[in-house]
Design a protein around this motif. Structure first.
Motif, PDB file in Angstrom:
ATOM      1  N   PHE A 204       6.190  -4.744  38.205  1.00 19.29           N
ATOM      2  CA  PHE A 204       5.993  -3.988  39.446  1.00 19.29           C
ATOM      3  C   PHE A 204       5.178  -4.804  40.445  1.00 19.29           C
ATOM      4  CE2 PHE A 204       6.899   0.413  37.755  1.00 19.29           C
ATOM      5  CZ  PHE A 204       7.837   0.721  38.722  1.00 19.29           C
ATOM      6  N   TYR A 205       4.112  -5.419  39.966  1.00 15.67           N
ATOM      7  CA  TYR A 205       3.260  -6.231  40.835  1.00 15.67           C
ATOM      8  C   TYR A 205       4.045  -7.404  41.420  1.00 15.67           C
ATOM      9  CZ  TYR A 205      -0.396  -9.371  42.374  1.00 15.67           C
ATOM     10  OH  TYR A 205      -1.175 -10.205  43.126  1.00 15.67           O
ATOM     11  N   VAL A 206       4.818  -8.078  40.575  1.00 19.91           N
ATOM     12  CA  VAL A 206       5.611  -9.214  41.037  1.00 19.91           C
ATOM     13  C   VAL A 206       6.657  -8.760  42.055  1.00 19.91           C
ATOM     14  CG1 VAL A 206       7.310 -10.941  40.296  1.00 19.91           C
ATOM     15  CG2 VAL A 206       5.231 -10.588  38.966  1.00 19.91           C
ATOM     16  N   ALA A 207       7.284  -7.620  41.788  1.00 18.00           N
ATOM     17  CA  ALA A 207       8.319  -7.125  42.704  1.00 18.00           C
ATOM     18  C   ALA A 207       7.714  -6.751  44.054  1.00 18.00           C
ATOM     19  CB  ALA A 207       9.021  -5.922  42.098  1.00 18.00           C
ATOM     20  N   PHE A 208       6.582  -6.058  44.048  1.00 20.12           N
ATOM     21  CA  PHE A 208       5.982  -5.635  45.308  1.00 20.12           C
ATOM     22  C   PHE A 208       5.347  -6.788  46.078  1.00 20.12           C
ATOM     23  CE2 PHE A 208       5.848  -1.168  43.584  1.00 20.12           C
ATOM     24  CZ  PHE A 208       6.749  -0.675  44.510  1.00 20.12           C
ATOM     25  N   SER A 209       4.999  -7.868  45.400  1.00 22.58           N
ATOM     26  CA  SER A 209       4.436  -9.015  46.115  1.00 22.58           C
ATOM     27  C   SER A 209       5.522  -9.908  46.707  1.00 22.58           C
ATOM     28  CB  SER A 209       3.524  -9.822  45.192  1.00 22.58           C
ATOM     29  OG  SER A 209       4.262 -10.379  44.143  1.00 22.58           O
ATOM     30  N   ASN A 210       6.771  -9.701  46.320  1.00 21.25           N
ATOM     31  CA  ASN A 210       7.895 -10.492  46.847  1.00 21.25           C
ATOM     32  C   ASN A 210       8.984  -9.579  47.386  1.00 21.25           C
ATOM     33  OD1 ASN A 210       6.849 -13.063  46.124  1.00 21.25           O
ATOM     34  ND2 ASN A 210       7.403 -12.648  44.001  1.00 21.25           N
ATOM     35  N   GLN A 211       8.657  -8.736  48.338  1.00 22.21           N
ATOM     36  CA  GLN A 211       9.631  -7.758  48.843  1.00 22.21           C
ATOM     37  C   GLN A 211      10.761  -8.394  49.642  1.00 22.21           C
ATOM     38  OE1 GLN A 211       7.641  -4.606  50.882  1.00 22.21           O
ATOM     39  NE2 GLN A 211       6.491  -3.980  49.078  1.00 22.21           N
ATOM     40  N   GLU A 212      10.567  -9.577  50.151  1.00 20.36           N
ATOM     41  CA  GLU A 212      11.617 -10.201  50.950  1.00 20.36           C
ATOM     42  C   GLU A 212      12.641 -10.965  50.105  1.00 20.36           C
ATOM     43  OE1 GLU A 212       8.317 -12.978  50.289  1.00 20.36           O
ATOM     44  OE2 GLU A 212       8.345 -10.987  51.169  1.00 20.36           O
ATOM     45  N   LYS A 213      12.405 -11.104  48.825  1.00 14.92           N
ATOM     46  CA  LYS A 213      13.322 -11.839  47.945  1.00 14.92           C
ATOM     47  C   LYS A 213      14.545 -10.984  47.600  1.00 14.92           C
ATOM     48  CE  LYS A 213      10.456 -15.286  47.363  1.00 14.92           C
ATOM     49  NZ  LYS A 213      10.665 -16.620  47.785  1.00 14.92           N
ATOM     50  N   PRO A 214      15.680 -11.624  47.268  1.00 20.36           N
ATOM     51  CA  PRO A 214      16.895 -10.853  46.946  1.00 20.36           C
ATOM     52  C   PRO A 214      16.819 -10.086  45.619  1.00 20.36           C
ATOM     53  CG  PRO A 214      17.294 -13.196  46.695  1.00 20.36           C
ATOM     54  CD  PRO A 214      15.926 -13.063  47.301  1.00 20.36           C
ATOM     55  N   LEU A 215      15.933 -10.484  44.712  1.00 19.23           N
ATOM     56  CA  LEU A 215      15.822  -9.804  43.432  1.00 19.23           C
ATOM     57  C   LEU A 215      14.807  -8.668  43.445  1.00 19.23           C
ATOM     58  CD1 LEU A 215      15.997 -12.736  40.863  1.00 19.23           C
ATOM     59  CD2 LEU A 215      17.710 -10.992  41.330  1.00 19.23           C
ATOM     60  N   TYR A 216      14.373  -8.244  44.626  1.00 21.05           N
ATOM     61  CA  TYR A 216      13.359  -7.197  44.736  1.00 21.05           C
ATOM     62  C   TYR A 216      13.813  -5.887  44.081  1.00 21.05           C
ATOM     63  CZ  TYR A 216      10.625  -3.499  46.934  1.00 21.05           C
ATOM     64  OH  TYR A 216       9.864  -2.393  47.160  1.00 21.05           O
ATOM     65  N   ILE A 217      14.982  -5.393  44.450  1.00 21.37           N
ATOM     66  CA  ILE A 217      15.469  -4.106  43.927  1.00 21.37           C
ATOM     67  C   ILE A 217      15.774  -4.174  42.424  1.00 21.37           C
ATOM     68  CG2 ILE A 217      17.306  -2.361  44.115  1.00 21.37           C
ATOM     69  CD1 ILE A 217      15.331  -2.282  46.413  1.00 21.37           C
ATOM     70  N   PRO A 218      16.508  -5.192  41.927  1.00 17.33           N
ATOM     71  CA  PRO A 218      16.744  -5.239  40.471  1.00 17.33           C
ATOM     72  C   PRO A 218      15.447  -5.359  39.665  1.00 17.33           C
ATOM     73  CG  PRO A 218      18.259  -6.706  41.585  1.00 17.33           C
ATOM     74  CD  PRO A 218      17.291  -6.229  42.610  1.00 17.33           C
ATOM     75  N   LEU A 219      14.488  -6.117  40.171  1.00 16.80           N
ATOM     76  CA  LEU A 219      13.214  -6.268  39.475  1.00 16.80           C
ATOM     77  C   LEU A 219      12.431  -4.964  39.477  1.00 16.80           C
ATOM     78  CD1 LEU A 219      11.809  -8.557  38.029  1.00 16.80           C
ATOM     79  CD2 LEU A 219      10.614  -9.097  40.138  1.00 16.80           C
ATOM     80  N   LEU A 220      12.512  -4.240  40.562  1.00 16.70           N
ATOM     81  CA  LEU A 220      11.846  -2.940  40.664  1.00 16.70           C
ATOM     82  C   LEU A 220      12.465  -1.940  39.685  1.00 16.70           C
ATOM     83  CD1 LEU A 220       9.550  -1.932  42.486  1.00 16.70           C
ATOM     84  CD2 LEU A 220      11.277  -0.998  43.999  1.00 16.70           C
ATOM     85  N   ILE A 221      13.788  -1.935  39.585  1.00 14.67           N
ATOM     86  CA  ILE A 221      14.480  -1.047  38.648  1.00 14.67           C
ATOM     87  C   ILE A 221      14.131  -1.412  37.206  1.00 14.67           C
ATOM     88  CG2 ILE A 221      16.763  -0.418  37.760  1.00 14.67           C
ATOM     89  CD1 ILE A 221      17.760  -0.691  40.695  1.00 14.67           C
ATOM     90  N   LEU A 222      14.104  -2.705  36.892  1.00 18.68           N
ATOM     91  CA  LEU A 222      13.753  -3.156  35.549  1.00 18.68           C
ATOM     92  C   LEU A 222      12.315  -2.765  35.195  1.00 18.68           C
ATOM     93  CD1 LEU A 222      14.492  -4.780  33.001  1.00 18.68           C
ATOM     94  CD2 LEU A 222      13.624  -6.800  34.192  1.00 18.68           C
ATOM     95  N   ALA A 223      11.405  -2.921  36.143  1.00 17.92           N
ATOM     96  CA  ALA A 223      10.003  -2.559  35.896  1.00 17.92           C
ATOM     97  C   ALA A 223       9.870  -1.058  35.648  1.00 17.92           C
ATOM     98  CB  ALA A 223       9.151  -2.985  37.082  1.00 17.92           C
ATOM     99  N   GLY A 224      10.568  -0.249  36.426  1.00 18.79           N
ATOM    100  CA  GLY A 224      10.529   1.199  36.221  1.00 18.79           C
ATOM    101  C   GLY A 224      11.108   1.596  34.877  1.00 18.79           C
TER     102      GLY A 224
END
Length: 77
Positions: A32-52
Motif C-alpha cells: 500500500f505504501y509503495v503504491a501510494f508513493s508512486n501514483q503516477e506509475k502504470p502499475l498503481y492500480i494493480p499494486l493497490l488491488i494486490l495490496a488490498g
C-alpha cells in the motif's frame, strides 16, 4: 475416562495459517505504501488491488488459524 489431548496435526495447520497471515500483515501494508508513493506509475492500480487482497487475506487467515488452533486444543472436529 478419556484424557483430552491436543491434536498436534491440527495445531501445526493452525500455526502455519497464522505464519502466513503474519507475513501478509507485513507485505500488504508495505505494498500500500509503495503504491501510494508512486501514483503516477502504470502499475498503481494493480499494486493497490494486490495490496488490498493481501490485507484481506491476512485477516481471513488469522481468524481461520486461530479457529483451527482452538479446535485442536478443545478436540472439536
Amino acid at each position: 475416562m478419556e484424557t483430552k489431548r491436543t491434536d498436534k496435526d491440527l495445531l501445526v495447520k493452525g500455526v502455519k495459517k497464522i505464519a502466513i497471515a503474519v507475513a501478509c500483515m507485513f507485505v500488504g501494508p508495505t505494498l500500500f505504501y509503495v503504491a501510494f508513493s508512486n501514483q503516477e506509475k502504470p502499475l498503481y492500480i494493480p499494486l493497490l488491488i494486490l495490496a488490498g487482497a493481501l490485507c484481506i487475506t491476512a485477516i481471513v487467515l488469522a481468524f481461520k488459524g486461530l479457529n483451527t488452533i482452538m479446535d485442536s486444543m478443545f478436540n472439536k472436529k
